[in-house]
Write a protein that holds these residues in place. Structure first.
Motif, PDB file in Angstrom:
ATOM      1  N   UNK A 117       0.832  -1.205   0.000  1.00  0.00           N
ATOM      2  CA  UNK A 117       0.000   0.000   0.000  1.00  0.00           C
ATOM      3  C   UNK A 117       0.867   1.254   0.000  1.00  0.00           C
ATOM      4  N   UNK A 118       1.961   1.209   0.771  1.00  0.00           N
ATOM      5  CA  UNK A 118       2.876   2.356   0.816  1.00  0.00           C
ATOM      6  C   UNK A 118       3.485   2.618  -0.554  1.00  0.00           C
ATOM      7  N   UNK A 119       3.812   1.556  -1.282  1.00  0.00           N
ATOM      8  CA  UNK A 119       4.401   1.719  -2.619  1.00  0.00           C
ATOM      9  C   UNK A 119       3.457   2.506  -3.514  1.00  0.00           C
ATOM     10  N   UNK A 120       2.192   2.145  -3.540  1.00  0.00           N
ATOM     11  CA  UNK A 120       1.222   2.861  -4.374  1.00  0.00           C
ATOM     12  C   UNK A 120       1.077   4.308  -3.920  1.00  0.00           C
ATOM     13  N   UNK A 121       1.021   4.513  -2.615  1.00  0.00           N
ATOM     14  CA  UNK A 121       0.860   5.869  -2.087  1.00  0.00           C
ATOM     15  C   UNK A 121       2.080   6.738  -2.386  1.00  0.00           C
ATOM     16  N   UNK A 122       3.273   6.161  -2.242  1.00  0.00           N
ATOM     17  CA  UNK A 122       4.491   6.937  -2.460  1.00  0.00           C
ATOM     18  C   UNK A 122       4.658   7.342  -3.924  1.00  0.00           C
ATOM     19  N   UNK A 161      12.487   9.151   2.713  1.00  0.00           N
ATOM     20  CA  UNK A 161      11.039   9.277   2.931  1.00  0.00           C
ATOM     21  C   UNK A 161      10.237   8.150   2.287  1.00  0.00           C
ATOM     22  N   UNK A 162      10.865   7.349   1.423  1.00  0.00           N
ATOM     23  CA  UNK A 162      10.147   6.277   0.738  1.00  0.00           C
ATOM     24  C   UNK A 162      10.921   4.975   0.874  1.00  0.00           C
ATOM     25  N   UNK A 166       9.940   1.882  -4.035  1.00  0.00           N
ATOM     26  CA  UNK A 166       9.435   3.153  -4.569  1.00  0.00           C
ATOM     27  C   UNK A 166      10.564   3.965  -5.178  1.00  0.00           C
ATOM     28  N   UNK A 167      11.682   4.049  -4.472  1.00  0.00           N
ATOM     29  CA  UNK A 167      12.821   4.832  -4.963  1.00  0.00           C
ATOM     30  C   UNK A 167      13.341   4.258  -6.278  1.00  0.00           C
TER      31      UNK A 167
END
Length: 270
Positions: A117-122, A161-162, A166-167
Motif C-alpha cells: 500500500x505504501x508503494x502505491x501511495x508513495x 522518505x520512501x 518506490x525509490x
C-alpha cells in the motif's frame, strides 16, 4: 494498445512469473529485469531478433541463454527465456512486457515487506510533488541533466522518505522515460501494480483530509459498485467546496458543491 497476440503472451508470462520468482530476491530480480530492458531498448537489432515471430520460441530462448547466462540470476534468465519464447505483435511489446515484470518484481518485494500500500501511495505522492513544482519537473523531465544527476536529485528529495521499491521505480521513470511524460510513467506504474492486485485506482479530491474510517467506507462503496477492490489516492484540494470528486479510470464522479454550482452555471449559460 497491445495486439491480441501480445495480450495472450503477456497473460501467460504473468501467470508463470509467480513460479519463476518464488525463490528469488525480488528486489534483485527487479533490478536485473530493468538492466535487461535497458539493453533491449538500446540494441534494436537484438530486440527484433528476440521478438521475431518467424523464429521458433526455443531458438529465441537459446539466444537469450547464450547472451545472459552467468550475467543475471537464474530466475531472471528463466523469466527472460519465457518472454522471448512467446509471440509478440511488435518488438516494443516484448520490452513493455519485460518492464511490467520488473515492476511486478518490485511490487513483490514491497508485498513481502508488508509495504505494498505504501508503494502505491508513495508513487502517487511523488507524482503530485512534481506536478506542483514546475522547476523540479523540468529538471527531472528535461534533457539538460544527465541521468546520474537526476538520480542524485531524486535521492536528495525522497531517499529517506520512501521505501526502496518506490525509490527504484521513481528513478527508473525519471532516468528512462521510454517516450512517456514523467506523470504518465508514474501513473502507468501505479496502474500496473493495481492491476496485479486485481483492483482499481481512484483519485479522490477533497478539501479536508479523510479519516481512516471514511477512506475505508469510500473504498468499500466504490468496490461494491465496480465489483473489484479499489485503492484510494487522496489529494487535498482547497478548491473543492464540500463533498468529494472521484476520478476512476475514465469515469469522473463529482459530488462536490463546487461541481454542482459549475453545472448550474453551464445550464444557465446554455
Amino acid at each position: 494498445m497491445a495486439g491480441a497476440v501480445s495480450r495472450a503472451s503477456l497473460a501467460e508470462i504473468t501467470d508463470n512469473f509467480a513460479n519463476f520468482s518464488k525463490n528469488a530476491d525480488a528486489t534483485v530480480l527487479g533490478a536485473e529485469l530493468l538492466e535487461i530492458l535497458h539493453l533491449l531498448d538500446r540494441e534494436h537489432g537484438l530486440r527484433r531478433a528476440l521478438s521475431d515471430p518467424a523464429k521458433p520460441g526455443e531458438e529465441k530462448a537459446n539466444i537469450a541463454q547464450a547472451l545472459f547466462e552467468g550475467k543475471v540470476s537464474a530466475p531472471a534468465l528463466a523469466i527472460l527465456k519465457d518472454v522471448v519464447s512467446r509471440k509478440w505483435s511488435r518488438p516494443s511489446e516484448l520490452t513493455d512486457a519485460v518492464e511490467q515484470l520488473a515492476i511486478g518484481s518490485y511490487a513483490l518485494a514491497a508485498e513481502q515487506n508488508g509495504t505494498l500500500d505504501d508503494l502505491e501511495d508513495e508513487l502517487f505522492r511523488f507524482s503530485r510533488l512534481v506536478e506542483g513544482e514546475p522547476e523540479l519537473r523540468n529538471a527531472l523531465a528535461g534533457q539538460r541533466l544527465p541521468a546520474e544527476r537526476k538520480t542524485e536529485l531524486v535521492s536528495a528529495l525522497i531517499a529517506d522518505k520512501v521505501a526502496a521499491p518506490s525509490l527504484a521505480l521513481i528513478n527508473e521513470v525519471v532516468t528512462n522515460p521510454r517516450g512517456r511524460s514523467l506523470e504518465r510513467g508514474l501513473a502507468e506504474i501505479g496502474k500496473n501494480i493495481a492491476t496485479r492486485r486485481n483492483r482499481l485506482v481512484a483519485t479522490v479530491r477533497t478539501a479536508v483530509a479523510l479519516t481512516d474510517e471514511q477512506q475505508t467506507r469510500l473504498a468499500a462503496a466504490l468496490g461494491a459498485s465496480y465489483g473489484r477492490g479499489v485503492h484510494l489516492n487522496i489529494e487535498i484540494d482547497p478548491t473543492v467546496i464540500g463533498g468529494l470528486a472521484v476520478q476512476l479510470g475514465d469515469e469522473a464522479i463529482d459530488g462536490t458543491i463546487a461541481g454542482r454550482l459549475d453545472g448550474v452555471r453551464r445550464r444557465i449559460a446554455s
